[in-house]
Design a protein around this motif. Structure first.
Motif, short mmCIF file in Angstrom:
data_model
loop_
_atom_site.label_atom_id
_atom_site.label_comp_id
_atom_site.label_asym_id
_atom_site.label_seq_id
_atom_site.Cartn_x
_atom_site.Cartn_y
_atom_site.Cartn_z
N ARG A 165 -51.25 -15.52 21.02
CA ARG A 165 -50.20 -15.24 21.99
C ARG A 165 -48.83 -15.59 21.42
O ARG A 165 -48.69 -16.55 20.67
CB ARG A 165 -50.44 -15.97 23.31
N SER A 166 -47.84 -14.79 21.83
CA SER A 166 -46.45 -15.14 21.50
C SER A 166 -45.66 -15.50 22.75
O SER A 166 -44.69 -16.24 22.69
CB SER A 166 -45.75 -14.01 20.75
N ASP A 167 -46.05 -14.95 23.91
CA ASP A 167 -45.44 -15.29 25.20
C ASP A 167 -43.93 -15.10 25.21
O ASP A 167 -43.19 -15.87 25.83
CB ASP A 167 -45.80 -16.73 25.59
N GLY A 168 -43.47 -14.09 24.50
CA GLY A 168 -42.04 -13.78 24.49
C GLY A 168 -41.21 -14.71 23.64
O GLY A 168 -39.97 -14.62 23.64
N ALA A 169 -41.84 -15.61 22.88
CA ALA A 169 -41.10 -16.60 22.10
C ALA A 169 -40.46 -15.97 20.87
O ALA A 169 -40.96 -14.98 20.32
CB ALA A 169 -42.01 -17.74 21.68
N LEU A 170 -39.36 -16.57 20.44
CA LEU A 170 -38.73 -16.19 19.19
C LEU A 170 -39.50 -16.85 18.05
O LEU A 170 -39.60 -18.07 17.99
CB LEU A 170 -37.27 -16.64 19.18
N LEU B 271 -45.65 -11.41 28.82
CA LEU B 271 -44.68 -10.50 28.25
C LEU B 271 -43.28 -11.01 28.59
O LEU B 271 -42.96 -11.25 29.75
CB LEU B 271 -44.85 -9.08 28.82
N GLY B 272 -42.46 -11.17 27.56
CA GLY B 272 -41.07 -11.56 27.76
C GLY B 272 -40.15 -10.56 27.11
O GLY B 272 -40.54 -9.86 26.17
N SER B 273 -38.94 -10.47 27.59
CA SER B 273 -37.97 -9.55 26.98
C SER B 273 -37.74 -9.93 25.52
O SER B 273 -37.42 -11.08 25.21
CB SER B 273 -36.64 -9.61 27.72
N PRO B 274 -37.88 -8.96 24.61
CA PRO B 274 -37.66 -9.27 23.20
C PRO B 274 -36.20 -9.55 22.86
O PRO B 274 -35.90 -10.04 21.76
CB PRO B 274 -38.17 -8.02 22.47
N VAL B 275 -35.29 -9.26 23.79
CA VAL B 275 -33.87 -9.52 23.52
C VAL B 275 -33.31 -10.58 24.46
O VAL B 275 -32.10 -10.64 24.71
CB VAL B 275 -33.05 -8.21 23.61
N ALA B 276 -34.20 -11.43 24.97
CA ALA B 276 -33.76 -12.49 25.88
C ALA B 276 -32.73 -13.39 25.20
O ALA B 276 -32.90 -13.82 24.06
CB ALA B 276 -34.96 -13.32 26.33
N ARG C 146 -39.17 -11.21 17.57
CA ARG C 146 -39.96 -11.17 18.80
C ARG C 146 -40.80 -9.90 18.80
O ARG C 146 -40.37 -8.86 18.28
CB ARG C 146 -39.07 -11.20 20.04
N LEU C 147 -41.98 -10.00 19.40
CA LEU C 147 -42.85 -8.84 19.57
C LEU C 147 -42.50 -8.17 20.90
O LEU C 147 -41.97 -8.80 21.81
CB LEU C 147 -44.31 -9.26 19.55
#
Length: 577
Positions: A110-115, A180-185, A387-388
């Motif tokens: 998992r990446s969970d939207g992390a950078l 899922l998190g925004s890749p450009v957060a 980010r993915l």
């Protein structure tokens, strides 16, 4: 503003009608397991399997694994047995699961939207290179997915993930799946609100927490503060979507009950305003409703979407407020849905003056070595990280504007394009029969070949057309919401069963969200797929009006044009056939 802290109690202030037949809803007293999956979870919390993997199975080998762990609880650790090679799709539904099992595993991280910084990307690449025969896929759940994993290697893989701040915990199973998190957060110029801290808080509090490790089925979470709604919020169990209250300012609306598969439903919009610091409490409240009131009798009806469809969003909100939060939510009109694509491909401005760059692997397929190479690029160009995305893509954050052209060339050298064709940019595919035990047809390789052929036939396509390819009806690649959705199945051709697809046309999320148009009795063989898509696209280019999208055209077009029974002459300019 109200205090929305999650209390986790049910003081029973709401009236929930008791069904005539038990659906396995714990809150209504139906606590006895009603199927083998529920019995297995009752017998032993799936989180406990981690120690057995570390201290027993990895030392004694594949044959030592308890079948209940192998085909059940392993999923909570992100592990599935992969499909044994050589078993054709016609046998998928007729064989027992243990007959389909290979002695190797798929592993999701998992990446969970992390950078992901350079060290994390390098660790992901080295795991693929050293333990997974150089496999690595970027999935539409923002995971990295490996194949050919041996049980003996899992402890070493977990050590490397731990050192990089990553995990496979609850990447599968009846649990809170990867977020899922925004890749450009935090960097997008037009962002409404940065929700990164909320996802981090949900993960810190609740991933690995036994109170949420036994849900009726999978529970998919998405969060974005970007106005492009870049996490497909309509198709998740719970989504937090950036909104602005006229008095309170930026926050999140809550959308509940989305999901695709064989009974697709779009999420219902609650129409509320949640402050950033209380997102995790509301998440826990909705997850608790699912845990306590979700249907556990039949696996086919155990997703949250069925409960939301039966109750309605107003009842969901009432139960959330009265039984789990103990406070009323602030009402706020749901944000407008955008129109168009949401992938962040190409070069874009950041709010700090730097650039972010979105790159497109072909249908999400990379490799361990490509990720190692990407880590070197991140270091070489002093990027903040990667980010993915929810569309099998990668976004690189923090590029120096003066070095962008050099960066793009370097990325092309390692197989990651920020200047992809429309076909490469907009095609996704699930794992397919190559590794998945549920699949009926090949997807990844077939989709890559399709992209290459369409690039040759339509090199200058001037409009985006999304193609989502799935190996079975479960819609992991979101077939129903693509311009061209292809659902794998066996079809008859010249008296023989061959690999093929049912076709969905004109699906979409966003402003014109719908599940696409299924053509009556229309199937296409895998071998004939290139020609079929070519005919449909040719007809679109010849028949479209100025500015008309593919999806809009599909919903007005004559069925003969969509089936390919009739081919129009003279594609409109920009098609390049």
């Amino acid at each position: 503003m109200p205090d929305l802290r999650f209390h986790g109690t049910r003081p029973q202030h709401t009236e929930i009608p008791r069904p005539k037949r038990g659906e396995g809803q714990w809150a209504l007293g139906f606590n006895e397991p009603l199927n083998k999956n529920e019995q297995s979870k009752k017998d032993d919390d799936a989180l406990n399997v981690r120690d057995r993997i570390l201290y027993t199975y990895s030392k004694r080998g594949f044959d030592s694994i308890d079948p209940a762990d192998l085909r059940g609880r392993f999923r909570w650790m992100g592990l599935y047995t992969q499909r044994k090679p050589g078993i054709d799709g016609g046998r998928t539904g007729s064989m027992e699961e243990e007959e389909l099992d290979d002695r190797y595993f798929m592993l999701r991280v998992r990446s969970d939207g992390a950078l992901l910084d350079a060290a994390a990307v390098r660790a992901l690449g080295e795991i693929g290179r050293d333990f997974a025969r150089d496999t690595a896929d970027v999935t539409d759940r923002e995971n990295i997915q490996y194949h050919w994993i041996r049980i003996e290697d899992v402890p070493a893989i977990w050590d490397r993930l731990d050192a990089a701040g990553l995990s496979s915990l609850e990447a599968c199973g009846d649990s809170p799946r990867p977020f899922l998190g925004s890749p450009v957060a935090g960097v997008a110029v037009d962002e409404i609100i940065d929700g990164t801290s909320a996802l981090e808080e949900i993960k810190r509090r609740y991933i690995g927490d036994p109170q949420f490790s036994n849900l009726p089925r999978k529970f998919k979470t998405a969060l974005t503060g970007h106005p492009g709604h870049d996490v497909s919020p309509e198709t998740n169990d719970i989504s937090f979507v950036g909104t602005t209250h006229p008095e309170h300012g930026p926050g999140f609306d809550v959308w509940v009950g989305g999901g695709l598969s064989t009974n697709p439903m779009l999420a219902a919009k609650m129409g509320v305003w949640i402050p950033l610091e209380q997102v995790a409490d509301v998440w826990a409240g909705i997850a608790s409703i699912f845990r306590d009131y979700g249907y556990r009798r039949l696996r086919s009806r155990a997703r949250l979407k069925f409960l939301v469809a039966d109750w309605g969003i107003e009842k969901v909100r009432e139960v959330l407020e009265k039984e789990y939060l103990g406070a009323a939510l602030v009402s706020c009109p749901s944000p407008e849905s955008p129109e168009g694509f949401r992938d962040h491909i190409g070069v874009h401005d950041q709010k700090d003056g730097k650039k972010y760059v979105g790159v497109a692997p072909v249908v999400g397929r990379v490799s361990g070595q490509i990720l190692v190479d990407l880590a070197e690029v991140i270091e070489e160009f002093d990027l903040a990280g990667a980010r993915l995305t929810a569309y099998q893509k990668i976004v690189l954050i923090g590029a120096d504007p003066a070095r962008v052209d050099e960066l793009l060339d370097r990325l092309e050298d390692i197989g990651l394009s920020a200047r992809p064709s429309q076909w490469r940019r907009n095609t996704m595919a699930c794992t397919g029969i190559e590794f998945c035990k549920l699949a009926i047809v090949d997807t990844k390789n077939r989709a890559r070949d399709l992209v290459a052929e369409l690039e040759r036939r339509f090199p200058d396509l001037d409009v985006p057309i999304s193609v989502n390819v799935n190996g079975c009806p479960n819609a992991c690649a979101r077939t129903q919401v693509a311009d061209i959705g292809l659902k794998g199945q066996l079809v008859m051709h010249e008296g023989q069963q061959v690999e093929g697809f049912q076709v969905h046309l004109g699906g979409a999320t966003g402003l014109k969200a719908n599940f696409g148009r299924k053509l009556r009795a229309h199937k296409v063989t895998s071998a004939g797929l290139d020609d079929y898509v070519t005919v449909v696209v040719t007809n679109f280019l010849a028949d479209r009006t100025e500015g008309e999208s593919f999806a809009d055209w599909v919903h007005r077009a004559d069925e003969a044009l969509l089936k390919g029974d009739r081919v129009l002459d003279g594609a409109a300019s920009g098609g390049g056939s």
